[in-house]
Write a protein that holds these residues in place. Structure first.
Motif, PDB file in Angstrom:
ATOM      1  N   ASP A  33      10.149  -4.207  -7.502  1.00 23.25           N
ATOM      2  CA  ASP A  33       8.840  -4.431  -6.877  1.00 23.25           C
ATOM      3  C   ASP A  33       8.877  -5.641  -5.946  1.00 23.25           C
ATOM      4  O   ASP A  33       8.331  -5.602  -4.832  1.00 23.25           O
ATOM      5  N   ARG A  83      10.727  -4.588  -2.817  1.00 24.20           N
ATOM      6  CA  ARG A  83       9.906  -3.751  -1.946  1.00 24.20           C
ATOM      7  C   ARG A  83       8.860  -4.588  -1.207  1.00 24.20           C
ATOM      8  O   ARG A  83       8.637  -4.408   0.001  1.00 24.20           O
ATOM      9  N   ASN A  84       8.248  -5.517  -1.918  1.00 29.15           N
ATOM     10  CA  ASN A  84       7.236  -6.374  -1.278  1.00 29.15           C
ATOM     11  C   ASN A  84       7.845  -7.259  -0.198  1.00 29.15           C
ATOM     12  O   ASN A  84       7.219  -7.528   0.831  1.00 29.15           O
ATOM     13  N   LYS A  98       8.253  -5.292   2.962  1.00 29.20           N
ATOM     14  CA  LYS A  98       6.961  -5.163   3.645  1.00 29.20           C
ATOM     15  C   LYS A  98       6.600  -6.441   4.401  1.00 29.20           C
ATOM     16  O   LYS A  98       6.146  -6.403   5.552  1.00 29.20           O
ATOM     17  N   GLN A 124       8.686  -6.774   7.571  1.00 32.73           N
ATOM     18  CA  GLN A 124       8.215  -5.875   8.622  1.00 32.73           C
ATOM     19  C   GLN A 124       6.922  -6.379   9.251  1.00 32.73           C
ATOM     20  O   GLN A 124       6.728  -6.291  10.467  1.00 32.73           O
ATOM     21  N   GLN A 143      15.086   6.580  -0.688  1.00 33.07           N
ATOM     22  CA  GLN A 143      13.697   6.261  -1.010  1.00 33.07           C
ATOM     23  C   GLN A 143      12.887   6.063   0.267  1.00 33.07           C
ATOM     24  O   GLN A 143      13.380   5.549   1.264  1.00 33.07           O
ATOM     25  N   GLU A 144      11.640   6.453   0.204  1.00 33.45           N
ATOM     26  CA  GLU A 144      10.783   6.456   1.387  1.00 33.45           C
ATOM     27  C   GLU A 144      10.692   5.086   2.039  1.00 33.45           C
ATOM     28  O   GLU A 144      10.762   4.957   3.261  1.00 33.45           O
ATOM     29  N   TYR A 145      10.558   4.040   1.238  1.00 29.53           N
ATOM     30  CA  TYR A 145      10.351   2.710   1.809  1.00 29.53           C
ATOM     31  C   TYR A 145      11.638   2.105   2.401  1.00 29.53           C
ATOM     32  O   TYR A 145      11.604   1.038   3.007  1.00 29.53           O
ATOM     33  N   LEU A 146      12.771   2.814   2.251  1.00 28.96           N
ATOM     34  CA  LEU A 146      14.027   2.348   2.837  1.00 28.96           C
ATOM     35  C   LEU A 146      14.356   3.058   4.150  1.00 28.96           C
ATOM     36  O   LEU A 146      15.353   2.711   4.796  1.00 28.96           O
ATOM     37  N   LYS A 147      13.549   4.018   4.528  1.00 31.03           N
ATOM     38  CA  LYS A 147      13.845   4.817   5.717  1.00 31.03           C
ATOM     39  C   LYS A 147      13.882   3.964   6.980  1.00 31.03           C
ATOM     40  O   LYS A 147      13.034   3.099   7.190  1.00 31.03           O
TER      41      LYS A 147
END
Length: 582
Positions: free
Chosen positions: A115, A118-119, A122, A125, A144-148
């Motif tokens: 987590d 992932r944060n 974000k 970005q 994983q979607e958030y690594l695209k």
């Protein structure tokens, strides 16, 4: 009409005399004409050749912020990546806001760690930062979607971090997730002699192997690190020698399971340890990392001898995870509680005062109240001075995630109960008044003390005297807490310095040869040693970095960049020649 005018001129060009230049001669006479370049007076138009603009996309000049989560193996990987980037010319910064690129080195053991990872992606970005991802999370689940769309460097590809960062700076997305192999055999990973920046210049973390032989049902790290792959003994010994030559006074051996070391290459952990002990200088110490019970059982006699060596900490981290055999079976831990007790009892008898650290998971699927009570009894029996308590988190893609789960409230309560038991006893009260030998290696979190460790790797806080850092001294213990003791240096005691070499400064790159340092300073090309088997890249200007000698497989990503650069040079000369002729 005068005679001179007797001939009639039929065309005005007939006036040209024989001595005059012909048009062809006038055209080629232009080569002696030099254009005058008007100089600009304003200094703002001048750009120093060694200081490219801050928004430059030229690799090797940007600032990079590195964040690492997880185990000491992951921390070692982060140190190696920082060292390579710094050697290439990038500036490693501790200020995330000023960085041009964030290198996020992740841990996949528990949900909270992912987590945070992932944060951080974000936040990067949102701040318009370039991002490169590393560690076990993207290695285990790169889709994983958030690594695209983000660049990823695999756990066995850290020696190519410069290439990945370089391409990311240019706006490309690069993914290197392959395994390193030699004639089809999986290797331990990147070379051990890579440049690195140690987080603590006094401590060297050496990964002796990667992966493991187990298949624990809750473990996500196995998906990232894979099966066991060990480094040869001679490479590990060479790395230790180099570390001591650079002023290191404490070495940590780490891996997913140190006890399994060597089983894939025909050797074992005790053989490695005896070789390492031979090169440890006086005043330095070796700390052994985590080992699972199955692989230490057959080496108990030799391990006891090694742990009694004066330059090896009498410390061992042996995770039990649960004191219930049925839970251990569901975890596929490949041992029973009796095996764990045999290891602990034997070492406590043969290595007086040894510190045994362990891990426990609370609320594993299928764990009953009776199972948990057995775990509490085990902790009460051994009163572990170091206990890592983990509430169970189902990791996606693991067998345990598909098992019937213990209710969250129950897991939380069991974690609380075990924590209360752990904090009900003080393991160091009986040591007040002792005289102990300690090695000072770091500063405490509150910056009020220096942190040292005694022969059992128990934490001792000492006064902040700069003369003590990196030294082995004797102290009198005058106070004890739950996790530490406090000691006062003995005035008449002998002080041991581990190495005749000065420790590297914080942030200084380890592992660079003198030849490389001279080449980098002079802006000349660096010729790789024959064993490197890599292409050599000549430095194009005083601020463009060299092809580094450790990038053995680095040609692939650079082919396009080099080709475009050569094309640009050819075009420049072509058009330059055309302009000269006009």
């Amino acid at each position: 009409m005068p005679a001179a005018c007797e001939s009639v001129l039929e065309d005005i060009e007939d006036i040209v005399s024989a001595e005059d230049l012909k048009p062809h001669d006038r055209q080629f006479g232009r080569k002696n004409v030099f254009p005058k370049v008007r100089k600009r007076n304003s200094q703002k138009h001048l750009q120093a050749d060694d200081e490219p603009p801050s928004d430059s996309i030229i690799p090797g000049v940007q600032k990079i912020w590195i964040r690492t989560w997880g185990c000491s193996h992951n921390n070692s990987d982060g140190e190696y990546m920082a060292g390579q980037l710094a050697a290439y010319g990038y500036k490693i910064t501790e200020n995330s806001a000023e960085a041009d690129l964030w290198l996020l080195n992740s841990c996949t053991v528990k949900n909270p760690a992912e987590d945070h990872f992932r944060n951080s992606i974000k936040k990067a970005q949102e701040a318009k930062k370039k991002v490169v991802l590393a560690g076990c999370v993207p290695q285990a689940q790169p889709r994983q979607e958030y690594l695209k769309g983000l660049s990823i460097i695999g756990v066995q590809q850290i020696d190519r971090v410069v290439e990945v960062v370089e391409e990311t700076i240019k706006g490309h997305s690069v993914r290197l997730l392959g395994q390193k192999k030699d004639n089809g055999k999986r290797l331990g990973g990147a070379r051990l002699d890579l440049p690195k920046i140690r987080k603590n210049p006094l401590i060297e973390i050496i990964s002796i192997n990667t992966g493991c032989l187990n298949a624990c049902t809750y473990c996500k790290t196995k998906h990232a690190r894979g099966d066991l792959a060990s480094y040869p003994i001679e490479e590990l010994v060479d790395r230790a020698k180099q570390s001591f030559q650079e002023g290191v006074c404490e070495i940590w051996l780490t891996s997913e399971d140190t006890g399994a070391y060597g089983r894939d290459i025909g050797t074992d952990l005790p053989t490695l340890l005896w070789k390492l002990v031979e090169v440890i200088p006086e005043g330095a110490m070796l700390r052994l990392g985590m080992t699972n019970p199955p692989y230490i059982l057959e080496h108990l006699e030799e391990m006891a001898k090694i742990l009694n060596h004066p330059r090896v900490y009498a410390f061992l981290h042996i995770p039990v995870q649960s004191a219930s055999d049925s839970v251990l079976m569901d975890m596929k831990r490949e041992y029973c509680v009796a095996d764990f007790k045999q290891v602990v009892d034997f070492l406590k008898e043969k290595v007086p005062g040894i510190t045994i650290a362990t891990d426990i998971i609370c609320g594993f699927p299928g764990e009953t109240d009776e199972d948990f009570q057995e775990t509490l009894k085990l902790v009460e029996l051994y009163r572990f001075p170091s206990l890592f308590i983990n509430q169970f988190y189902p990791r996606p893609g693991t067998p345990a995630a598909k098992m019937p789960q213990v209710p969250a409230a129950v897991k939380k309560q069991r974690t609380k109960d075990l924590s209360q038991l752990f904090h009900s006893y003080n393991p160091y009260d009986h040591k007040v008044g002792e005289r102990q030998r300690v090695l000072v290696t770091e500063e405490s979190f509150d910056s009020n003390y220096y942190v040292a460790h005694n022969p059992f790797y128990e934490q001792v806080l000492v006064p902040k005297d700069p003369l003590l850092m990196g030294k082995m001294v004797e102290v009198n213990i005058y106070e004890a807490g739950k996790h530490f003791m406090k000691g006062q240096p003995v005035s008449d005691a002998r002080v041991h310095t581990a190495s005749i070499s000065r420790p590297l400064a914080k942030g200084e790159v380890s592992g660079l040869t003198e030849e490389f340092r001279r080449s980098a300073q002079n802006g000349t090309s660096w010729k790789a040693q024959p064993s490197a088997e890599i292409p050599v890249k000549t430095r194009l200007s005083s601020w463009m970095a060299l092809q580094l000698p450790w990038q053995q497989e680095g040609g692939g990503l650079k082919i396009l960049s080099v080709s475009l650069a050569l094309l640009a040079v050819l075009v420049m000369f072509y058009y330059g020649g055309m302009k000269t002729e006009l």
